[in-house]
Write a protein that holds these residues in place. Structure first.
Motif, PDB file in Angstrom:
ATOM      1  N   VAL A  32      13.555  15.773   0.669  1.00 13.79           N
ATOM      2  CA  VAL A  32      13.223  14.436   1.157  1.00 13.79           C
ATOM      3  C   VAL A  32      11.733  14.419   1.494  1.00 13.79           C
ATOM      4  N   LEU A  33      10.989  13.699   0.702  1.00  9.40           N
ATOM      5  CA  LEU A  33       9.549  13.594   0.930  1.00  9.40           C
ATOM      6  C   LEU A  33       9.253  12.484   1.931  1.00  9.40           C
ATOM      7  N   TYR A  34       8.111  12.612   2.553  1.00 10.24           N
ATOM      8  CA  TYR A  34       7.567  11.563   3.424  1.00 10.24           C
ATOM      9  C   TYR A  34       7.252  10.354   2.551  1.00 10.24           C
ATOM     10  N   ASP A  35       7.628   9.166   3.002  1.00  9.05           N
ATOM     11  CA  ASP A  35       7.480   8.015   2.119  1.00  9.05           C
ATOM     12  C   ASP A  35       6.014   7.674   1.813  1.00  9.05           C
ATOM     13  N   TYR A  36       5.107   8.093   2.665  1.00 10.68           N
ATOM     14  CA  TYR A  36       3.689   7.839   2.397  1.00 10.68           C
ATOM     15  C   TYR A  36       3.034   8.996   1.639  1.00 10.68           C
ATOM     16  N   ASP A  37       3.803  10.024   1.360  1.00 14.03           N
ATOM     17  CA  ASP A  37       3.230  11.121   0.583  1.00 14.03           C
ATOM     18  C   ASP A  37       2.904  10.591  -0.822  1.00 14.03           C
ATOM     19  N   PRO A  38       1.718  10.911  -1.318  1.00 18.47           N
ATOM     20  CA  PRO A  38       1.387  10.389  -2.658  1.00 18.47           C
ATOM     21  C   PRO A  38       2.383  10.838  -3.722  1.00 18.47           C
ATOM     22  N   ALA A  39       2.954  12.013  -3.554  1.00 20.38           N
ATOM     23  CA  ALA A  39       3.946  12.459  -4.531  1.00 20.38           C
ATOM     24  C   ALA A  39       5.175  11.550  -4.493  1.00 20.38           C
ATOM     25  N   PHE A  40       5.557  11.094  -3.306  1.00 19.20           N
ATOM     26  CA  PHE A  40       6.698  10.181  -3.237  1.00 19.20           C
ATOM     27  C   PHE A  40       6.327   8.809  -3.784  1.00 19.20           C
ATOM     28  N   PHE A  43       6.473   8.997  -7.399  1.00 20.05           N
ATOM     29  CA  PHE A  43       7.868   9.148  -7.804  1.00 20.05           C
ATOM     30  C   PHE A  43       8.588   7.804  -7.747  1.00 20.05           C
ATOM     31  N   TYR A  44       8.352   7.084  -6.665  1.00 22.05           N
ATOM     32  CA  TYR A  44       9.003   5.776  -6.496  1.00 22.05           C
ATOM     33  C   TYR A  44       8.589   4.826  -7.624  1.00 22.05           C
ATOM     34  N   GLU A  45       7.302   4.836  -7.928  1.00 23.70           N
ATOM     35  CA  GLU A  45       6.833   3.977  -9.032  1.00 23.70           C
ATOM     36  C   GLU A  45       7.535   4.376 -10.338  1.00 23.70           C
ATOM     37  N   ASN A  46       7.717   5.654 -10.524  1.00 23.80           N
ATOM     38  CA  ASN A  46       8.386   6.105 -11.749  1.00 23.80           C
ATOM     39  C   ASN A  46       9.856   5.702 -11.776  1.00 23.80           C
ATOM     40  N   VAL A  47      10.504   5.765 -10.633  1.00 26.57           N
ATOM     41  CA  VAL A  47      11.914   5.368 -10.582  1.00 26.57           C
ATOM     42  C   VAL A  47      12.038   3.872 -10.886  1.00 26.57           C
ATOM     43  N   VAL A  48      11.161   3.090 -10.309  1.00 29.85           N
ATOM     44  CA  VAL A  48      11.191   1.653 -10.616  1.00 29.85           C
ATOM     45  C   VAL A  48      10.944   1.437 -12.114  1.00 29.85           C
ATOM     46  N   GLY A  49      10.063   2.240 -12.669  1.00 33.31           N
ATOM     47  CA  GLY A  49       9.809   2.141 -14.110  1.00 33.31           C
ATOM     48  C   GLY A  49      11.046   2.472 -14.932  1.00 33.31           C
ATOM     49  N   LYS A  50      11.788   3.467 -14.506  1.00 36.97           N
ATOM     50  CA  LYS A  50      13.022   3.808 -15.223  1.00 36.97           C
ATOM     51  C   LYS A  50      14.068   2.700 -15.080  1.00 36.97           C
ATOM     52  N   GLU A 235       7.599  -7.137  -2.985  1.00 41.47           N
ATOM     53  CA  GLU A 235       7.143  -7.481  -4.341  1.00 41.47           C
ATOM     54  C   GLU A 235       6.286  -6.373  -4.965  1.00 41.47           C
ATOM     55  N   ASN A 236       5.377  -5.833  -4.206  1.00 41.30           N
ATOM     56  CA  ASN A 236       4.457  -4.853  -4.798  1.00 41.30           C
ATOM     57  C   ASN A 236       4.742  -3.422  -4.360  1.00 41.30           C
ATOM     58  N   ALA A 237       5.866  -3.248  -3.696  1.00 40.10           N
ATOM     59  CA  ALA A 237       6.164  -1.913  -3.151  1.00 40.10           C
ATOM     60  C   ALA A 237       6.396  -0.880  -4.236  1.00 40.10           C
ATOM     61  N   TRP A 238       6.660  -1.338  -5.454  1.00 39.87           N
ATOM     62  CA  TRP A 238       6.862  -0.386  -6.553  1.00 39.87           C
ATOM     63  C   TRP A 238       5.590   0.407  -6.845  1.00 39.87           C
ATOM     64  N   SER A 239       4.443  -0.152  -6.487  1.00 42.70           N
ATOM     65  CA  SER A 239       3.170   0.469  -6.880  1.00 42.70           C
ATOM     66  C   SER A 239       2.825   1.652  -5.986  1.00 42.70           C
ATOM     67  N   ARG A 240       2.385   2.716  -6.581  1.00 45.36           N
ATOM     68  CA  ARG A 240       2.017   3.901  -5.801  1.00 45.36           C
ATOM     69  C   ARG A 240       0.896   3.594  -4.821  1.00 45.36           C
ATOM     70  N   ASP A 241       0.202   2.491  -5.036  1.00 51.29           N
ATOM     71  CA  ASP A 241      -0.938   2.163  -4.189  1.00 51.29           C
ATOM     72  C   ASP A 241      -0.579   1.256  -3.022  1.00 51.29           C
ATOM     73  N   GLN A 242       0.669   0.835  -2.959  1.00 55.43           N
ATOM     74  CA  GLN A 242       1.068  -0.115  -1.928  1.00 55.43           C
ATOM     75  C   GLN A 242       1.981   0.538  -0.908  1.00 55.43           C
ATOM     76  N   PRO A 243       1.841   0.140   0.353  1.00 57.90           N
ATOM     77  CA  PRO A 243       2.754   0.700   1.362  1.00 57.90           C
ATOM     78  C   PRO A 243       4.134   0.057   1.236  1.00 57.90           C
ATOM     79  N   PHE A 244       5.115   0.728   1.789  1.00 63.93           N
ATOM     80  CA  PHE A 244       6.455   0.153   1.849  1.00 63.93           C
ATOM     81  C   PHE A 244       6.553  -0.730   3.085  1.00 63.93           C
ATOM     82  N   PRO A 245       7.247  -1.860   2.991  1.00 65.35           N
ATOM     83  CA  PRO A 245       7.422  -2.721   4.178  1.00 65.35           C
ATOM     84  C   PRO A 245       8.153  -1.984   5.285  1.00 65.35           C
TER      85      PRO A 245
END
Lengths: 392, 392, 392, 392
Positions: A32-40, A43-50, A235-245
């Motif tokens: 379980v990675l920290y949600d603000y970790d760049p690796a996460f 990863f999140y952006e990639n999952v949304v892409g899939k 809306e933009n949370a999928w992006s690796r550059d955006q924080p999660f709400p």
């Protein structure tokens, strides 16, 4: 009684939650990675892409971090305003239920309702739209799970689109089990989730959202924000550059990633085919045993769940109890109006394999025979086998 | 740069999500049962029972199936009515945030606000309650995570109780990391979750609810029902004999079960002690390196997160980036008002072990030195070791 | 005592078994397939192919289904005949131990033995080979783990090759932690395993076997066959078209597959670099604390294990016990002749990360101080940090 | 072809390796501890204690760290000396195979051999022992897996005991699937393993060893020592206070622990009962479809594997290939003399559930029909159901 109700059953054949693919269960156990970790974030952006690829969607889908009722409630809360006139199409319990949410946000609710073993007729929708040009939003449940029936959403979507309305589709228990995609039905909000045909656990919802739905929701000042019910915040949370709400459900995202890999690697068409074949074998076996499919016609029977009408004089609950206690096999009951009238035999994700139709037929037939019926289980199995073998 | 930001880090020392205990990660991979399966219903009742035991609660806690912002939002939505006068106690970003939710449900909001490195003074609360007998609800964040500071909720709770008010406590990031329980602070709604000191993933929230809070919420016609935000719908869901209002997050419940077993088996006092010792060693090391703890006094410094004030002239982001890229260690930033002013070093759950304080100090000191500071990391380590060894 | 010896420690820094990469632990939990299932046979062939790639080997390596002592014993039993003259090179306990196996199969055993903190001098080997042209087999341990020292096997291999002898290399605890491959040292049988630097569990051994070693073993009628000790039975077992001589360790193969993926995906050079840097930081820290590295020179000190000479007057066991009970950190003792004289701090696989050198130094120094030493742990940490930072 | 041979099958119903219980798969992923860690040494002692309890043994069993052929080979190598006269009882391929090992260690080998679908008659053993008072060791395979037949080891053991001989029993594929324990048959070495009815992976072997077998092995100077084949080296390794002769297979021990917990918690009698019922249903179904059970009588048919005689004119391989490619179900072939003559349908551990007998019958019947047979699969299913229901 052979199987205690307090020990795990042998085989779960329900309409969801389904048991998960083993790969998904292992995926849930990833770090379980920290949600603000760049690796996460990557990863999140990639999952949304899939998910986007699986949904064959032109835009990024949105993941909300609760089971699909969250997606449906949030869609109603975000898209529907008191000025909207909503046409809710009802062919079952879940379709009916959406109307209650719709009514919460607009007083203007129209419905087309058909018996809960039938499907919506596109012609009726066309007529209604013509009669009510003021309709702005149409909502429909693709697979009304408590009935095991499928509505023709692609045809309905074409009508709504031509009408200029917004379409909300509940495809929670059909997506990934048959050919259905947001763009195919021109959905403005298309709600699904990982807990059914994707064979993952039930704690996320995935939404396909059209450009104009985004615009309408963002313009809606009453749409939830800074809330668990918000769509627009994400809306933009999928992006690796955006924080999660707020904090995403990290472990569930890990599991979803594994589920999407499985779906895409096996090939959607292959996945749909084994759902369809399992369902076809089920229905053939059910009929051959002298029972009735709940769906009014094979054409509208779900490829992901087979609903069997409870024979006269049988208490439906006793069927499920006997199937579980005698054979270790778990089925689903109906819900609300369909409760007691049918049993739902799920074949979603990992159990969408014809051999499980055999196990299901046998356990179901055996349970009915234990309740005093005289079903020819062997005939049921042979009919199912004929379907399976014809496809070999 | 040694560690790519696109590969997993080596050690995650954040204020949550935290990496989970290995036992919890494996727990997440247990068989996903059908939620209506009697084995699952019994299991769920047992998990609620374990949560009750861990919370030392006289009634059954409620699990909601989203991360703790769901619990906090639902508490506001369910308990607060337009007739209520809410006193919101603010010592940090999260406390402040609750006020926005409170305001959504009642126009009558009072606040006591202190600088975000201080704690609420119970005397100020006493004074306010005396001055405003019309106050009906008090809300407080126990551990305001973006500050790493602890409010004296047991003292505050005693005052609120004497006043006759309802108390809402956010104990998300303190519960299970220090001695705090709903009854200790006489909370009416006590919100926590598994994603911090319990060392599980962040997709559930657990609420302790008092009898009178149940009564108030059930009497509140505007309290969410048939909604993801509902608490009242879940009142009896803990019972094996009651249906779930919607599908619970089965895999997360599996993980929570493992986390509660770990907590109860290790012994709460032992768990708190290693959180406290790790924090104490951290603080000693930070100070010995010539840095400042954000919290105004040791007494209010959190045992689960150590917030370190960013030295003058340093861009806080570069510290975290260097710690991750050079040493593979991940820390948390501040949030909103505290963003840029401090770095949060979490020691929750599996990383609440003194040896991780050493790793944290070294990576943190090294990162600052890479940014041009001249910290004596060795001194920091020795000071931390002195604390650890004094306890041996 | 803070950590019970009956509860799991916090960090394991041993010379093996090491704790595994989380990906490997999950890999171990994959579905166990039937060994004759074509899917497993293909999978096995692929795993052997990955091992071949990792070993940079021109032929298929052989997997035997027990820990590496099986590989070493099987190599002796299969390759050595009573007509062979074996030169066994001894720089430590494991090298010495191989001589006992060699002697079991041939009475003609020569040895070069150096003190157990030194390495074999290639010149001595050259001299011996010249003096004894009858030598047919040379055996050498690359990393004599109980000493933490490295022998120059590439140079030795070149000499043996020029001599026309067969070379048996024990590279169990060096392979995948530094640059070493069977072909680099012209090994005829090169024995390694997954339980050290590959970060997998210790229940397999992997052998690189040269063409002429295959020929010699197959010509040896006394070589084990129809036996757990057989190598020749497994010659073609890598092929999906060939049966297994007996049942392979399916779960371990699942884990090995995950470990090889990690190794190849991270990149061998990157993996070696973090082993080397961790070791270099360790040694710098050890020396700066005033302690001695066991290895006679840095040049022969292992990059995968750092052996520290026990200070005068200290009972080595008490160091390890204190490190574990005070800090939760586990180290390895010496073995046989080195037992009590040194402590081994492993940094293999997942713990071959510089930040773990800091944890190790602190726990080790703290443990010695608890035993009455007066080590400057801070200086040790700073020296290690200097090494780490110099590389950043 | 529906199922690729390169993708995992749907259901594995083999005579081992079997797919494991999910709890065991998760157990394999537990933290890998250092073998000298006191926590691991205690754990190992506890696992041996659980194995002892499961085996209902008066002494500590021995775990060897390779699959059961290691246990069998080691038993022969350790117990049999050139002075021994061995009576090997042969009712199948595995029994025959043990003779080859026996012959390796003593030239004096007698055999009783019966057709491979029959069982050893205790009277024949009695006669042989009477005729050959010089017999010192008797060896017998309890469940000759390639035949699916059971030998009466308890009766045989009583005779051997009265004779004063040593008894070696191969109970690899029967233990934990039916009532059999070392003491019940007075075995001196009783070999089993976790990879069959315990539902764990196949990389360990567990031996029950009598006091006098220990004495004989220890007195045997030729018994393997300092070898993978050694039993005597492991005599005291169960104790937390004793070192391991070499590194145990830590992950496999983790898995075994989970498997033993499952076995003991479900209750051995309950486990045996579901194996027996599944087998009985299988046999009834097979016969009702017009096929023949390989075993000469029901009485000697194994409760853990059902061997079905290949009908005239059918290539057995095509049956298994069709079952896998059409239905995703994997069966085992025969071995050596039984290869091609029968198919083995395993029901061990997690698949020892009657509902899997239905899946097996259908897939097996369907595969034969695909090969041109005209089997009444429905009749087979109904016959199996009758057995299952009679037991409800």
């Amino acid at each position: 009684m052979r199987y205690s109700e307090h020990a795990n059953p042998v085989i779960t054949l329900t309409a969801g939650p389904v048991n998960c693919y083993p790969e998904v269960l292992r995926g849930l156990g990833r770090t379980v990675l920290y949600d603000y970790d760049p690796a996460f974030q990557l990863f999140y952006e990639n999952v949304v892409g899939k998910a986007q690829k699986a949904m064959r969607l032109s835009s990024k889908p949105v993941i909300l971090h609760g089971e699909p009722v969250l997606g449906l409630e949030a869609a109603a809360a975000s898209l529907i305003t008191p000025d909207d006139v909503v046409l809710n199409l009802v062919s079952g319990v879940y379709g009916k239920g959406f109307g209650y949410w719709a009514k919460r946000y607009s007083p203007h609710l129209l419905e087309i309702e058909v018996p809960y073993n039938e499907a919506i007729d596109p012609q009726a929708v066309a007529d209604m739209l013509k009669a009510h040009p003021e309709i702005t939003i149409v909502s429909v449940c693709h697979h009304d799970t408590p009935s095991g029936t499928i509505n023709p959403i692609d045809e309905i979507g074409a009508l709504v689109s031509a009408h200029g309305g917004y379409l909300i589709v509940d495809a929670v228990s059909s997506f990934a089990g048959m050919k259905t995609h947001p763009d195919d039905c021109k959905a403005d909000i298309y709600v699904t989730g990982p807990g059914k045909c994707l064979g993952a656990p039930p704690a996320l919802t995935i939404l396909g959202v059209s450009e104009r739905a985004w615009a309408k929701m963002k313009a809606n000042k009453a749409a939830p924000r800074a809330s668990m019910l918000s769509i627009v915040d994400w809306e933009n949370a999928w992006s690796r550059d955006q924080p999660f709400p707020f904090t995403p459900a990290v472990a569930e995202i890990n599991g979803l990633d594994a589920a999407l890999d499985l779906y895409l690697n096996e090939g959607p068409e292959a996945v749909w085919a084994r759902h369809a074949l399992t369902a076809k074998a089920m229905r053939a076996g059910v009929v051959a045993m002298g029972l009735s499919i709940w769906a009014a016609s094979d054409k509208i029977a779900s490829p992901t769940t087979t609903s069997v009408r409870t024979p006269e004089g049988v208490d439906e609950k006793t069927i499920r109890e006997a199937a579980r206690s005698r054979y270790g096999v778990v089925f689903s009951s109906g819900r609300s109006e369909t409760l007691g009238k049918l049993t739902r035999i799920g074949h979603m994700g990992p159990t969408a394999q014809p051999i499980y139709a055999i196990a299901a037929l046998t356990a179901f037939g055996g349970a009915l025979n234990a309740a005093g019926q005289k079903l020819a289980v062997g005939k049921g199995v042979e009919a199912a086998m004929a379907v399976i073998d014809a496809d070999a």
